[in-house]
Scaffold this active site. Structure first.
Site, mmCIF file in Angstrom:
data_model
loop_
_atom_site.group_PDB
_atom_site.id
_atom_site.type_symbol
_atom_site.label_atom_id
_atom_site.label_comp_id
_atom_site.label_asym_id
_atom_site.label_seq_id
_atom_site.Cartn_x
_atom_site.Cartn_y
_atom_site.Cartn_z
ATOM 1 C CD GLU A 165 -3.072 -0.845 2.246
ATOM 2 O OE1 GLU A 165 -3.045 0.184 2.946
ATOM 3 O OE2 GLU A 165 -3.974 -1.684 2.319
ATOM 4 C CD GLU A 379 -4.006 -5.599 4.297
ATOM 5 O OE1 GLU A 379 -4.764 -4.744 4.808
ATOM 6 O OE2 GLU A 379 -2.769 -5.492 4.283
HETATM 7 C C1 BG6 Z 1 -4.418 -1.800 5.457
HETATM 8 C C2 BG6 Z 1 -3.050 -2.116 5.989
HETATM 9 O O1 BG6 Z 1 -4.369 -0.516 4.969
HETATM 10 O O2 BG6 Z 1 -5.494 -1.719 6.318
HETATM 11 C C3 BG6 Z 1 -3.074 -2.819 7.337
HETATM 12 O O3 BG6 Z 1 -2.291 -2.840 5.070
HETATM 13 C C4 BG6 Z 1 -4.127 -2.173 8.214
HETATM 14 O O4 BG6 Z 1 -1.793 -2.752 7.866
HETATM 15 C C5 BG6 Z 1 -5.482 -2.411 7.553
HETATM 16 O O5 BG6 Z 1 -4.137 -2.591 9.528
HETATM 17 C C6 BG6 Z 1 -6.661 -1.931 8.364
HETATM 18 O O6 BG6 Z 1 -6.486 -0.606 8.728
HETATM 19 P P1 BG6 Z 1 -6.809 -0.117 10.178
HETATM 20 O O7 BG6 Z 1 -6.450 1.322 10.202
HETATM 21 O O8 BG6 Z 1 -8.260 -0.317 10.378
HETATM 22 O O9 BG6 Z 1 -5.981 -0.952 11.089
#
Ligand code: BG6
Length: 472
Positions: A165, A379
């Site tokens: 990202e 993800e």
């Molecule tokens: C993604 C990242 O952007 O989102 C993760 O790769 C991150 O590292 C995930 O934890 C969720 O984001 P957040 O801010 O809800 O933890």
């Protein structure tokens, strides 16, 4: 009784996985010779939460990997902490850190789990950070050296991702001040960092291929489709501008090796209104173009779309990092303002729940970037304030199952419509430390009591086991 909802079956050969990131799970920061990252002092100075013990994955990975395997996980995204392997960014490797990752990968293999390994997941070592992080081109050389070391050392790994990202890092570091060095509306730095990360990715991919390393390599982009609210020409233009910043800038560099004329015009417009600029050196685009065809796959992290309207006032940002619903503000002069779509539900962190957005972004990538390789959703998941049941031995997270099931359904529709999507990684394997939110935003298939580090099965883990069993 079945837990399956819309999706009853996954395609043959589909990769079913879960995701983690070193700094968000390992804990043990600074232990066994690990150097500091850009986060250690920053989190202390903010005083809200610390990255230790996180999920204590540094010690408890055998339990987590066993649980993952028992619940159908066949692929695990893990990242290597650069600062654990090279405490001083460059120089000599830390043998204890190197040994830890060998043991971690071996544990995955022991349970039939394929490790998908990211080299940089939002966690630059402090040495790199203090000399300008991705803004300093000398750090690209350091990254290439670190990557080369990893390819030569960890020959048991065959699935690599360079950077997780780039957009999130650049946006949270320089536009909304959530990540160190916490700059506000510094679009110059944000574009420069993205450009330099795209160049770093291109160089590492080249090194990987020229080194004859076995396996596959790619980059992970966080993508958010952008929709205008109120179908006016101004709002449509605002959506196009914000899409150019969020998605097209990096996708263009990755899959055309340069900005297309249209993206370039939109980025110039943003730079004009935000008084921003960034530099591109001779030969940068040549290097990027040479790397386009070397990508073996593309990781897409998808959480939510953005709904926007035109905005001409002053810049203003308030990031919801607490889970207090309705507290988000993002207004960017001459670009766009985020607005709530009344027809779309949101989480406590104001993230839109919109599976159609996954379908749309997959179709957009497929239509606009003919050179894209196979896609994996690296993800996707639901962050919520999960609670243990009264007996303390189960978490009923039906909302998470719904979320994942609906997104999977959207993914499968995109596949039916011709997009080459080959796998899905739930964010996250277990509850983890969240960069901006600390510990109350939980995503895991397994609940973690952060006081005792006890692991508790969530209903979504049982669902994961069942859906995984449908793959031939
Ligand atoms: C993604 C990242 O952007 O989102 C993760 O790769 C991150 O590292 C995930 O934890 C969720 O984001 P957040 O801010 O809800 O933890």
């Amino acid at each position: 009784m079945t837990l399956l909802k819309r999706v009853k079956r996954l395609p043959e050969g589909f990769v079913w996985g879960a995701a983690t990131a070193a700094y968000q799970v390992e804990g043990s920061t600074g232990k066994d010779g690990m150097g500091k990252t850009m986060w250690d002092d920053f989190l202390v100075s903010k005083g809200r939460f610390l990255p230790d013990p996180a999920s204590d994955f540094y010690h408890r990975y055998p339990e987590d990997i066993r649980l993952a395997a028992e619940h159908g996980i066949k692929a695990l995204r893990i990242s290597i902490s650069w600062a654990r392997v090279f405490p001083n960014t460059d120089g000599d490797p830390n043998p204890v850190g190197v040994k830890y990752y060998h043991e971690l990968f071996a544990e995955c293999r022991k349970h039939g789990i394929e490790p998908y390994v990211t080299l940089h997941h939002l966690d630059s070592p402090i040495g790199m950070f203090s000399r300008g992080d991705w803004l300093n081109r000398a750090n690209i050389d350091s990254f290439v050296n670190y990557a080369q070391f990893c390819f030569e050392e960890f020959t048991e790994v065959s699935q690599w991702f360079t950077i997780n990202e780039p957009i999130s890092l650049a946006f949270f570091q320089y536009v909304v001040a959530e990540f160190p060095p916490a700059d506000l509306f510094n679009f110059s730095s944000s574009f420069q960092a993205m450009h330099n990360m795209a160049l770093a990715h291109a160089r590492v991919v080249k090194v990987f291929k020229e080194g004859g390393h076995q396996g596959r390599i790619g980059v992970i982009h966080a993508l958010k489709p952008v929709y205008p609210i109120g179908d006016t020409p101004d709002n449509r233009h605002a959506a196009e501008l914000w899409d150019a910043y969020l998605n097209r800038f990096l996708l263009d560099l990755t899959f055309f090796g340069k900005l297309t004329d249209r993206t370039s015009a939109l980025i110039e417009e943003i730079c004009g209104v935000q008084e921003a600029s960034f530099s591109v050196e001779d030969g940068d685009y040549d290097e990027m173009q040479a790397a386009v065809g070397l990508n073996d796959y593309l990781g897409i992290n998808y959480y939510q779309p953005q709904f926007v309207q035109a905005y001409a006032g002053e810049n203003r940002s308030k990031y919801n990092a607490t889970g207090e619903k309705g507290t988000t503000t993002l207004r960017m002069k001459g670009i766009a303002e985020l607005v709530k779509n009344p027809d779309v539900p949101t989480t406590d962190w104001d993230w839109n729940i919109y599976p159609q957005g996954l379908y749309d972004i997959l179709r957009q990538v497929d239509a606009n970037y003919p050179a894209h390789p196979a896609i994996y959703i690296t993800e996707n998941g639901l962050g919520s304030k999960d609670a243990l049941n009264a007996a303390g031995d189960f978490v009923d997270d039906d909302d998470r199952i719904d979320f994942i099931d609906q997104h999977l359904d959207a993914l499968l529709k995109a596949r039916e419509d011709g997009v080459d999507v080959r796998g899905y990684f739930v964010w996250s394997l277990q509850d983890q430390f969240s960069w901006s939110n600390g510990y109350n935003k939980r995503y895991g298939l397994f609940y973690i009591d952060f006081e005792t580090q006890r692991r508790v099965i969530k209903k979504s883990a049982l669902w994961s086991k069942e859906i995984a069993s449908t793959i031939d």
